[in-house]
Write a protein that holds these residues in place. Structure first.
Motif, PDB file in Angstrom:
ATOM      1  N   UNK A 287       0.926  -1.160   0.100  1.00 28.85           N
ATOM      2  CA  UNK A 287       0.275  -0.279  -0.215  1.00 28.85           C
ATOM      3  C   UNK A 287       1.357   0.995   0.264  1.00 28.85           C
ATOM      4  N   UNK A 288       0.513   1.833  -0.879  1.00 34.60           N
ATOM      5  CA  UNK A 288       1.264   3.223  -0.698  1.00 34.60           C
ATOM      6  C   UNK A 288       0.257   4.074  -1.227  1.00 34.60           C
ATOM      7  N   UNK A 289       0.300   5.543  -0.990  1.00 33.12           N
ATOM      8  CA  UNK A 289      -0.083   6.805  -1.440  1.00 33.12           C
ATOM      9  C   UNK A 289      -0.264   6.774  -3.422  1.00 33.12           C
ATOM     10  N   UNK A 290      -1.453   6.812  -3.615  1.00 29.89           N
ATOM     11  CA  UNK A 290      -1.626   7.105  -5.305  1.00 29.89           C
ATOM     12  C   UNK A 290      -2.012   7.762  -5.620  1.00 29.89           C
ATOM     13  N   UNK A 291      -3.343   8.276  -4.874  1.00 32.52           N
ATOM     14  CA  UNK A 291      -4.499   8.917  -5.501  1.00 32.52           C
ATOM     15  C   UNK A 291      -4.252  11.505  -5.402  1.00 32.52           C
ATOM     16  N   UNK A 292      -4.227  11.587  -6.057  1.00 39.86           N
ATOM     17  CA  UNK A 292      -3.894  13.096  -6.022  1.00 39.86           C
ATOM     18  C   UNK A 292      -4.552  13.581  -4.557  1.00 39.86           C
ATOM     19  N   UNK A 293      -5.554  13.662  -4.235  1.00 39.84           N
ATOM     20  CA  UNK A 293      -6.173  13.907  -3.015  1.00 39.84           C
ATOM     21  C   UNK A 293      -5.268  13.687  -1.675  1.00 39.84           C
ATOM     22  N   UNK A 294      -4.763  12.864  -1.499  1.00 42.71           N
ATOM     23  CA  UNK A 294      -4.264  12.070  -0.967  1.00 42.71           C
ATOM     24  C   UNK A 294      -2.894  12.574  -0.386  1.00 42.71           C
ATOM     25  N   UNK A 295      -2.058  13.071  -1.586  1.00 38.30           N
ATOM     26  CA  UNK A 295      -1.255  13.551  -2.697  1.00 38.30           C
ATOM     27  C   UNK A 295      -1.246  15.478  -1.347  1.00 38.30           C
TER      28      UNK A 295
END
Length: 187
Positions: free
Chosen positions: A1-9
Protein backbone atom coordinates in the motif's frame (compact mmCIF):
# COMPACT_ATOMS: atom_id res chain seq x y z
CA UNK A 1 0.00 0.00 0.00
CA UNK A 2 1.28 3.45 -0.92
CA UNK A 3 0.06 6.95 -1.70
CA UNK A 4 -1.48 6.77 -5.14
CA UNK A 5 -4.29 9.31 -5.40
CA UNK A 6 -3.84 13.04 -6.02
CA UNK A 7 -6.20 13.82 -3.13
CA UNK A 8 -3.94 11.89 -0.76
CA UNK A 9 -1.02 14.14 -1.67
CA UNK A 10 -3.28 17.17 -1.25
CA UNK A 11 -4.29 16.00 2.25
CA UNK A 12 -0.63 15.66 3.20
CA UNK A 13 -0.02 19.15 1.81
CA UNK A 14 -2.86 20.65 3.82
CA UNK A 15 -1.57 19.01 6.98
CA UNK A 16 1.92 20.29 6.22
CA UNK A 17 0.54 23.77 6.92
CA UNK A 18 -1.21 22.85 10.18
CA UNK A 19 -3.29 20.16 11.90
CA UNK A 20 -6.93 20.04 10.74
CA UNK A 21 -10.07 17.99 11.16
CA UNK A 22 -11.57 16.19 8.18
CA UNK A 23 -14.36 18.61 7.36
CA UNK A 24 -11.96 21.57 7.54
CA UNK A 25 -9.71 19.85 4.98
CA UNK A 26 -12.72 18.98 2.83
CA UNK A 27 -13.67 22.66 2.64
CA UNK A 28 -10.35 23.40 0.92
CA UNK A 29 -11.49 21.16 -1.95
CA UNK A 30 -14.85 22.90 -2.30
CA UNK A 31 -14.91 26.00 -4.47
CA UNK A 32 -11.23 26.96 -4.15
CA UNK A 33 -8.21 26.49 -6.38
CA UNK A 34 -7.47 23.11 -4.85
CA UNK A 35 -10.95 21.94 -5.85
CA UNK A 36 -10.22 22.96 -9.46
CA UNK A 37 -7.27 20.56 -9.48
CA UNK A 38 -8.69 17.62 -7.49
CA UNK A 39 -12.32 16.56 -7.16
CA UNK A 40 -13.06 14.94 -3.81
CA UNK A 41 -16.21 13.59 -2.18
CA UNK A 42 -16.55 13.58 1.61
CA UNK A 43 -16.71 9.77 1.70
CA UNK A 44 -13.43 9.61 -0.22
CA UNK A 45 -11.84 12.06 2.21
CA UNK A 46 -12.39 9.78 5.19
CA UNK A 47 -11.20 6.72 3.27
CA UNK A 48 -8.00 8.55 2.31
CA UNK A 49 -7.48 9.74 5.89
CA UNK A 50 -7.74 6.13 7.13
CA UNK A 51 -5.26 4.99 4.48
CA UNK A 52 -2.77 7.73 5.36
CA UNK A 53 -3.10 6.77 9.04
CA UNK A 54 -2.34 3.12 8.18
CA UNK A 55 0.75 4.31 6.29
CA UNK A 56 1.78 6.25 9.42
CA UNK A 57 1.92 9.51 7.46
CA UNK A 58 -0.72 11.11 9.66
CA UNK A 59 -2.05 10.60 13.19
CA UNK A 60 -5.39 11.61 14.68
CA UNK A 61 -5.95 13.11 18.10
CA UNK A 62 -9.35 13.55 19.68
CA UNK A 63 -10.20 17.15 20.46
CA UNK A 64 -12.98 17.91 22.96
CA UNK A 65 -15.84 20.13 21.74
CA UNK A 66 -17.74 20.91 24.93
CA UNK A 67 -21.08 19.10 24.99
CA UNK A 68 -20.60 17.74 21.45
CA UNK A 69 -18.68 14.53 20.73
CA UNK A 70 -14.92 15.03 20.34
CA UNK A 71 -13.61 15.39 16.82
CA UNK A 72 -10.49 13.95 15.23
CA UNK A 73 -7.76 16.43 14.42
CA UNK A 74 -5.16 15.07 12.02
CA UNK A 75 -1.45 15.82 12.25
CA UNK A 76 1.33 15.07 9.80
CA UNK A 77 3.94 12.67 11.20
CA UNK A 78 7.67 13.17 10.57
CA UNK A 79 7.51 10.25 8.09
CA UNK A 80 4.56 11.91 6.35
CA UNK A 81 6.39 15.24 6.17
CA UNK A 82 9.50 13.60 4.70
CA UNK A 83 7.46 11.63 2.18
CA UNK A 84 5.45 14.68 1.12
CA UNK A 85 8.47 16.97 0.78
CA UNK A 86 10.33 14.39 -1.30
CA UNK A 87 7.30 13.95 -3.59
CA UNK A 88 6.88 17.71 -3.82
CA UNK A 89 10.33 18.30 -5.32
CA UNK A 90 10.29 15.52 -7.93
CA UNK A 91 9.01 16.13 -11.47
CA UNK A 92 6.13 13.98 -12.67
CA UNK A 93 7.13 11.10 -14.91
CA UNK A 94 4.41 11.31 -17.54
CA UNK A 95 3.24 14.48 -19.25
CA UNK A 96 -0.39 13.44 -18.69
CA UNK A 97 0.25 13.81 -14.94
CA UNK A 98 1.04 17.51 -15.30
CA UNK A 99 -2.65 18.42 -15.37
CA UNK A 100 -3.21 17.18 -11.83
CA UNK A 101 -0.06 16.06 -10.00
CA UNK A 102 2.27 18.81 -11.21
CA UNK A 103 -0.34 21.48 -10.54
CA UNK A 104 -0.71 20.06 -7.01
CA UNK A 105 3.03 20.31 -6.57
CA UNK A 106 2.97 23.95 -7.69
CA UNK A 107 0.05 24.68 -5.39
CA UNK A 108 1.90 23.41 -2.31
CA UNK A 109 5.55 24.09 -3.10
CA UNK A 110 5.02 27.84 -3.14
CA UNK A 111 4.04 27.64 0.55
CA UNK A 112 6.11 24.71 1.80
CA UNK A 113 9.41 25.01 -0.08
CA UNK A 114 9.22 28.19 -2.20
CA UNK A 115 12.97 28.25 -2.89
CA UNK A 116 12.58 24.85 -4.63
CA UNK A 117 9.93 26.05 -7.08
CA UNK A 118 12.34 27.19 -9.86
CA UNK A 119 14.21 23.87 -9.59
CA UNK A 120 10.98 21.88 -9.81
CA UNK A 121 9.92 23.76 -12.94
CA UNK A 122 13.36 23.32 -14.50
CA UNK A 123 13.40 19.60 -13.73
CA UNK A 124 9.88 19.20 -15.13
CA UNK A 125 10.92 20.91 -18.38
CA UNK A 126 13.90 18.54 -18.62
CA UNK A 127 11.67 15.50 -17.96
CA UNK A 128 9.23 16.58 -20.68
CA UNK A 129 12.06 17.28 -23.13
CA UNK A 130 13.42 13.79 -22.50
CA UNK A 131 9.95 12.32 -23.08
CA UNK A 132 9.64 14.36 -26.30
CA UNK A 133 12.98 13.00 -27.57
CA UNK A 134 11.69 9.49 -26.86
CA UNK A 135 8.47 10.15 -28.80
CA UNK A 136 10.30 11.77 -31.71
CA UNK A 137 12.58 8.72 -31.84
CA UNK A 138 9.51 6.53 -32.19
CA UNK A 139 8.20 8.78 -34.95
CA UNK A 140 11.41 8.37 -36.97
CA UNK A 141 10.88 4.61 -37.10
CA UNK A 142 7.36 4.75 -38.53
CA UNK A 143 6.62 4.35 -42.21
CA UNK A 144 5.71 7.76 -43.61
CA UNK A 145 3.05 6.87 -46.16
CA UNK A 146 0.88 4.11 -44.77
CA UNK A 147 -2.67 3.98 -46.14
CA UNK A 148 -5.39 5.52 -43.96
CA UNK A 149 -7.06 2.15 -43.32
CA UNK A 150 -3.84 0.67 -42.00
CA UNK A 151 -3.38 0.40 -38.23
CA UNK A 152 -0.02 2.16 -38.52
CA UNK A 153 -1.86 5.24 -39.74
CA UNK A 154 -3.77 5.47 -36.47
CA UNK A 155 -0.58 4.70 -34.53
CA UNK A 156 1.01 7.72 -36.25
CA UNK A 157 -2.01 9.88 -35.43
CA UNK A 158 -1.75 8.98 -31.74
CA UNK A 159 2.01 9.47 -31.68
CA UNK A 160 1.77 12.86 -33.39
CA UNK A 161 -0.91 13.89 -30.91
CA UNK A 162 1.35 12.95 -28.00
CA UNK A 163 4.28 14.84 -29.58
CA UNK A 164 2.19 17.98 -30.06
CA UNK A 165 0.79 17.76 -26.52
CA UNK A 166 4.28 17.36 -25.07
CA UNK A 167 5.60 20.31 -27.08
CA UNK A 168 2.68 22.41 -25.81
CA UNK A 169 3.42 21.37 -22.22
CA UNK A 170 7.06 22.33 -22.64
CA UNK A 171 6.04 25.73 -24.02
CA UNK A 172 3.65 26.24 -21.10
CA UNK A 173 6.32 25.21 -18.58
CA UNK A 174 8.82 27.60 -20.16
CA UNK A 175 6.24 30.37 -19.97
CA UNK A 176 5.64 29.48 -16.31
CA UNK A 177 9.38 29.56 -15.69
CA UNK A 178 9.65 32.98 -17.33
CA UNK A 179 6.67 34.38 -15.42
CA UNK A 180 8.01 33.03 -12.13
CA UNK A 181 11.37 34.71 -12.76
CA UNK A 182 9.56 38.02 -13.38
CA UNK A 183 7.53 37.69 -10.19
CA UNK A 184 10.59 36.56 -8.22
CA UNK A 185 12.67 39.57 -9.29
CA UNK A 186 9.91 42.07 -8.50
CA UNK A 187 9.45 40.80 -4.92
Amino acid sequence: MHVSEPAEYAILGLLEARPMHGYEMFQHFQGGTLGQIVHLEMSQMYAFLKKLERLNYIVAQLEPQGSRPPRKVFHLTPAGRDYFRHWLTEPVERPRDIRILFLLKLYFIRHVLPVEMPTLIERQIAACQEFLRHLEGLQGGQEQFAPAQDLTFFDRVVLRSRIHQTRALIAWLQELQHDYRLVGTSS
